[in-house]
Design an enzyme around this catalytic site. Structure first.
Site, PDB file in Angstrom:
ATOM      1  N   LYS A 146     -40.842  13.835  20.738  1.00 54.87           N
ATOM      2  CA  LYS A 146     -41.265  15.081  20.103  1.00 54.87           C
ATOM      3  C   LYS A 146     -42.534  14.814  19.296  1.00 54.87           C
ATOM      4  O   LYS A 146     -42.668  13.771  18.656  1.00 54.87           O
ATOM      5  CB  LYS A 146     -40.143  15.574  19.198  1.00 54.87           C
ATOM      6  N   SER A 203     -37.150  23.386  17.487  1.00 55.06           N
ATOM      7  CA  SER A 203     -38.546  23.018  17.539  1.00 55.06           C
ATOM      8  C   SER A 203     -38.843  21.927  18.568  1.00 55.06           C
ATOM      9  O   SER A 203     -40.014  21.621  18.820  1.00 55.06           O
ATOM     10  CB  SER A 203     -39.016  22.543  16.155  1.00 55.06           C
ATOM     11  N   SER A 227     -32.773  22.358  16.093  1.00 55.08           N
ATOM     12  CA  SER A 227     -34.013  22.021  16.793  1.00 55.08           C
ATOM     13  C   SER A 227     -33.845  21.054  17.954  1.00 55.08           C
ATOM     14  O   SER A 227     -34.774  20.865  18.733  1.00 55.08           O
ATOM     15  CB  SER A 227     -35.035  21.449  15.804  1.00 55.08           C
TER      16      SER A 227
END
Length: 531
Positions: A146, A203, A227
């Site tokens: 990420k 996210s 997320s």
């Protein structure tokens, strides 16, 4: 001026603000690096084609060996990498090729370091040839990150690299991270490959989309309000949100300042997978994993149909029923449990999340006068609270954790095992992956973060217009429930995956992973099943 104009570079560079110009430049660098590694001209989609998940496998750009490699589970990859059947270089090149195709389809990539990854892989191959031994338990395994994860100075990344992992790319995130829609001014918007008109989630949305397309066998995301699990849900893959401190995360200077509800890092993959690194002094506990796999006794699963605020859409309710029936056929016990007080839990969470009034976001954006994306909540100074109130909120949340632990423990009186339930099965959200820009409800995801319980996502089915019609009558539990119902039609969520959450208690990562295997087996999936 639109986001699309900024990220596509169709503006006059002499008249636009600095932040826009930087966005254009950064995106151009990314696009150039991706283009250098594409295995050929990117596939052309049919007009109106929105389901693209099968494109990488069938577009003709990957060799048969590359398809075999990229369709293998992490456990299979590790076995063939360790014994030399596949070289680390061939494996990383296969995933790089597939990642570039995935990027063409859904836009999941941000930072690219393919050259360095190939160098790392060839170094690992040389060591294996010279010593006959793999570098570590993750020898040669490609892992995506990420975008919020630093490749240096992050304890988890350091430990994974020392164990032999090969890092090759970072993936897209929302501006500020606090959004269920994966979009920002630099890299644009990421979609789910099940329907490119729908959200990839946030996210860790870039991770979810890339992994779903087979461009990564395993990715590292982070989670403070869903997320990891929301992108896993919207992209039809597995995701594990561990309890705080179980897996190492950022270094102290890069950590967040919350001491009440803490962000965690965890894996996403198309296959459930044994995870064996920790920061708390808790080693991998095989006996807990074996318990979760049902090798000690039968399990009892508690099913929670909703969160007292929003009733999930029909596809999710059908997914719950399908999993319930599968577990019963497999001989497991299931019981219904009363829904948790979602309003109580969500109010506590957002009181903490908004405690600064958004000062840190405002300060960060002011550096280049960058505006907020419309999908990101606006900072509101009125939500700022004094230290004493923050302390009172912390005490209240601790009391909630005890309250819900007591509720869990009390289920022992209702189970055939005489033990408390082994896990709670609950929806991953009130809706499946929604159209871009419409994600607004997070309570289902935030429950485990408030309680600090381990929680995983498991794919179950997909939206079916014939099986999931809109109810003819409906009595709303709340305004959120009414809006959720009004938006639903099966066509609105065409082809979207349906996933559920499997929630254990604090520090039950091994047991939850074992339970995923038990659930997969009940659903008729083998040990090497790939979502």
């Amino acid at each position: 001026m639109t986001v699309e104009q900024v990220i596509d570079g169709t503006t006059d560079s002499h008249k636009i603000p600095v932040w826009e110009q930087l966005a254009i430049e950064r995106r151009a660098v990314r696009d150039h690096k991706v283009a250098e590694w594409q295995p050929g001209p990117m596939p052309t989609l049919e007009p109106g084609q929105t389901f693209v998940r099968s494109v990488p496998r069938y577009c003709g750009l990957l060799t048969a060996d590359q398809i075999t490699i990229t369709e293998s589970s992490p456990s299979q990859l590790l076995r063939y990498l360790a014994d030399g059947t596949w070289s680390a270089e061939s494996v990383i090149r296969a995933f790089i090729a597939r990642a570039t195709i995935a990027h063409h389809l859904t836009n999941p990539l941000t930072d690219i370091f393919f050259d360095r990854a190939v160098d790392d892989a060839t170094r690992l191959d040389a060591i294996l040839r010279e010593t006959g031994e793999p570098v570590g338990p993750l020898h040669g395994l490609p892992i995506s990150l990420k975008d919020v994860m630093h490749t240096n100075g992050v304890e988890l990344v350091t430990k994974l690299r020392e164990a032999g992992a090969v890092f090759y790319c970072k993936t897209n995130i929302p501006q500020t991270l606090m959004s269920g829609e994966c979009v920002n001014y630099i890299y644009g918007r990421t979609s789910t490959p099940f329907n490119t008109l729908l959200s990839a989630g946030g996210s860790s949305g870039g991770e979810g989309s890339l992994i779903s397309l087979g461009g990564s066998p395993l990715g590292i995301g982070s989670d403070i309000a869903g997320s990891i699990r929301t992108p896993a849900n919207f992209n039809g893959i597995y995701g594990l949100c561990p309890s705080p401190d179980r897996l190492p995360g950022h270094s102290s200077e890069n950590s967040d300042g919350s001491m009440i509800i803490r962000g965690v890092v965890g894996p996403l993959s198309r296959s459930p997978w044994e995870w064996d690194f920790s920061s708390a002094r808790i080693p991998w506990r095989e006996e807990e994993y074996v318990l979760g796999r049902g090798q000690v006794r039968w399990q009892c699963f508690g099913f929670m149909a909703h969160d007292s605020i929003v009733l999930p859409n029909p596809p999710i309710l059908r997914g719950i029923q399908e999993m319930r029936s599968a577990l019963l056929r497999a001989g497991q016990q299931v019981i219904d449990i009363e829904p948790f007080d979602g309003k109580e839990l969500a109010d506590a969470a957002f009181h903490v999340f908004l405690a600064t009034g958004g000062e840190e976001v405002t300060k960060l954006l002011s550096i280049l006068n960058e505006p907020l994306i419309k999908e990101v909540p606006r900072p509101d100074p009125s939500t700022k609270i004094p230290v004493l109130e923050y302390h009172e909120c912390a005490v209240m949340i601790k009391q909630m954790r005890q309250k819900y632990l007591d509720i869990w423990q009390a289920t022992a009186a209702r189970t055939e095992t005489g033990c408390p339930i082994d896990a709670i099965i609950l929806p991953s959200g009130g809706t499946v992956a929604p159209p871009h820009g419409t994600m607004e409800y997070f309570t289902y995801e935030v429950i485990s973060n408030v309680l600090e319980w381990t929680c995983a996502t498991v794919p179950v089915t997909v939206v079916d217009s014939l099986q999931d019609p809109k109810p003819t009558s409906f009595e709303a539990m709340s305004e959120d429930d009414q809006r959720n119902w009004e938006k639903y039609t099966p066509e609105y969520y065409k082809d979207a995956p349906v996933c559920l959450q499997v929630m254990g208690r604090r520090y039950e990562e091994e047991k939850v992973l074992g339970l995923l295997r038990t659930i997969d087996q009940a659903l008729g999936r083998g040990d090497c099943y790939m979502a």
